[in-house]
Design a protein around this motif. Structure first.
Motif, PDB file in Angstrom:
ATOM      1  N   THR A 142      11.024 -35.909  19.318  1.00 47.52           N
ATOM      2  CA  THR A 142       9.979 -35.243  20.109  1.00 47.52           C
ATOM      3  C   THR A 142       9.571 -33.938  19.435  1.00 47.52           C
ATOM      4  OG1 THR A 142      11.019 -36.190  22.061  1.00 47.52           O
ATOM      5  CG2 THR A 142       9.408 -34.442  22.452  1.00 47.52           C
ATOM      6  N   CYS A 145       7.473 -34.594  16.322  1.00 49.49           N
ATOM      7  CA  CYS A 145       6.097 -34.991  16.657  1.00 49.49           C
ATOM      8  C   CYS A 145       5.302 -33.786  17.140  1.00 49.49           C
ATOM      9  CB  CYS A 145       6.091 -36.081  17.723  1.00 49.49           C
ATOM     10  SG  CYS A 145       6.674 -37.657  17.078  1.00 49.49           S
ATOM     11  N   LEU A 150       1.542 -34.353  17.575  1.00 50.55           N
ATOM     12  CA  LEU A 150       1.530 -35.731  18.075  1.00 50.55           C
ATOM     13  C   LEU A 150       2.408 -35.759  19.316  1.00 50.55           C
ATOM     14  CD1 LEU A 150       2.127 -37.855  14.819  1.00 50.55           C
ATOM     15  CD2 LEU A 150       0.001 -37.760  16.138  1.00 50.55           C
ATOM     16  N   TYR A 152       5.211 -37.704  21.167  1.00 51.01           N
ATOM     17  CA  TYR A 152       6.208 -38.741  20.921  1.00 51.01           C
ATOM     18  C   TYR A 152       6.117 -39.853  21.968  1.00 51.01           C
ATOM     19  CZ  TYR A 152      10.696 -41.082  20.729  1.00 51.01           C
ATOM     20  OH  TYR A 152      11.658 -42.038  20.664  1.00 51.01           O
ATOM     21  N   LEU A 155       3.816 -42.539  21.212  1.00 51.11           N
ATOM     22  CA  LEU A 155       4.006 -43.271  19.950  1.00 51.11           C
ATOM     23  C   LEU A 155       5.105 -44.318  20.018  1.00 51.11           C
ATOM     24  CD1 LEU A 155       3.817 -40.378  17.359  1.00 51.11           C
ATOM     25  CD2 LEU A 155       2.015 -41.906  18.102  1.00 51.11           C
ATOM     26  N   GLN A 167      -3.605 -39.622  12.058  1.00 47.48           N
ATOM     27  CA  GLN A 167      -2.322 -39.657  12.792  1.00 47.48           C
ATOM     28  C   GLN A 167      -1.197 -40.142  11.883  1.00 47.48           C
ATOM     29  OE1 GLN A 167      -3.646 -42.191  15.992  1.00 47.48           O
ATOM     30  NE2 GLN A 167      -3.588 -40.507  17.465  1.00 47.48           N
ATOM     31  N   LEU A 171       2.219 -38.281  11.035  1.00 55.88           N
ATOM     32  CA  LEU A 171       3.524 -38.924  11.203  1.00 55.88           C
ATOM     33  C   LEU A 171       4.366 -38.736   9.934  1.00 55.88           C
ATOM     34  CD1 LEU A 171       5.342 -40.737  13.006  1.00 55.88           C
ATOM     35  CD2 LEU A 171       4.304 -42.717  11.893  1.00 55.88           C
ATOM     36  N   ALA A 174       5.817 -35.446  10.131  1.00 56.28           N
ATOM     37  CA  ALA A 174       6.924 -35.443  11.100  1.00 56.28           C
ATOM     38  C   ALA A 174       8.197 -35.986  10.428  1.00 56.28           C
ATOM     39  CB  ALA A 174       6.557 -36.284  12.319  1.00 56.28           C
TER      40      ALA A 174
END
Ligand SMILES: Nc1ncnc2c1ncn2[C@@H]1O[C@H](COP(=O)(O)OP(=O)(O)OP(=O)(O)O)[C@@H](O)[C@H]1O
Ligand SMILES: [Mg+2]
Length: 278
Positions: A142, A145, A150, A152, A155, A167, A171, A174
């Protein structure tokens, strides 16, 4: 426009990645391409480095050799001052704990059969977090992200190919947040992102540099970006490094005609990157 990033130059600089006489030749005979031609370089820990050149100048090929995805045809690569040894699968995996990459095409970087959860959990495992509880892992994912804007929760249970290009690039960052490599090769990392998110992502990468002591190497066509973020700049032309030095040396006082041309291709570089204050 924000001002430039200024990084304190470390008086006693340690080399993290260097190369001597590194070349890569693809094909044979008339189909031969010298993608990287006898380059020497020394990247130092803690510096922000940019490799700049036109399309086809050999940037991605050099990045793939640095990462150990392809072998140089000749020459040697040194990691933290020692000749790099990635001759076995185990040694390669160990090396990839220290050096990671974000590529132009984020899609190619993912195993499309794995859901996003699995992609991120793999990163946690690689960093030795396999023993953590499910809750602790979720918290880490989390946080990673959130770091790249983003969510989590949105996703989980998705596959990377279900995300937009932008995105997917987030990622990837991340993943880097979780992997905490010493060196990050970022090959046109913001090519799929609009200008606004672009600076967010650049900020995220530069924050990571401070947070985890990562040395980022940006690979780009964009000499303005290189000026904005870098300490050291390397200019590549047809496989060769034709000029290198500090960002100020290379971009404010270029010696090579090729570098001058790259700069003149960006007529507004002075205004755009706020050079009036330099
Ligand atoms: N696997 C390959 N087989 C044959 N030739 C290749 C291969 N990969 C790259 N090349 C050639 O090597 C040269 C350098 O390519 P490279 O992808 O490193 O350029 P680049 O600087 O990353 O360009 P771009 O900015 O467009 O991404 C090009 O002439 C390319 O056609
Ligand atoms: Mg490339």
């Amino acid at each position: 426009m924000p001002g430039r990033y200024m990084h304190a130059m470390n008086g006693d600089k340690k080399p993290c990645l260097s190369g001597k006489g590194v070349s890569k030749v693809f094909g044979l005979g008339r189909n031969k391409t010298v993608a990287v031609d006898n380059v020497d370089f020394t990247f130092h820990e803690g510096e922000v480095i940019s490799i700049v050149g036109e399309s086809g100048s050999g940037k991605t090929t050099l990045a793939k050799m640095l990462l150990g995805l392809i072998n140089p045809t000749s020459g040697d690569i040194y990691f933290q001052g020692q000749k790099r040894d990635i001759s076995s699968h185990r040694k390669k995996k160990e090396y990839w704990k220290s050096i990671q990459a974000i590529f132009q095409d984020p899609f190619s970087s993912y195993n499309t059969f794995n859901k996003i959860d699995t992609v991120l959990l793999d990163c946690i495992r690689m960093r030795g977090g396999g023993h953590l509880s499910r809750d602790e892992k979720t918290e880490l994912m989390t946080e990673a992200c959130r770091f790249v804007n983003l969510k989590y929760e949105e996703l989980t249970n998705k596959y990377p190919f279900e995300l937009s290009g932008g995105q997917q690039q987030r990622l990837m960052i991340a993943r880097i947040f979780l992997l905490k490599p010493k060196i990050l090769l970022a090959d046109e990392p913001t090519s799929m992102i609009d200008a606004c998110s672009r600076s967010t992502i650049l900020d995220a990468l530069l924050d990571l540099r401070n947070e985890i002591g990562m040395t980022p190497i940006f690979i780009t066509h964009d000499i303005g970006l290189a000026f904005y973020v870098s300490d050291a700049v390397y200019i590549m032309e047809r496989g060769r490094i034709v000029e290198s030095g500090t960002a100020d040396e290379v971009i404010l006082a270029p010696k090579e005609a090729y570098t001058k041309r790259l700069i003149s291709d960006v007529p507004k570089i002075r205004e755009e990157w706020d050079l009036s204050t330099v």
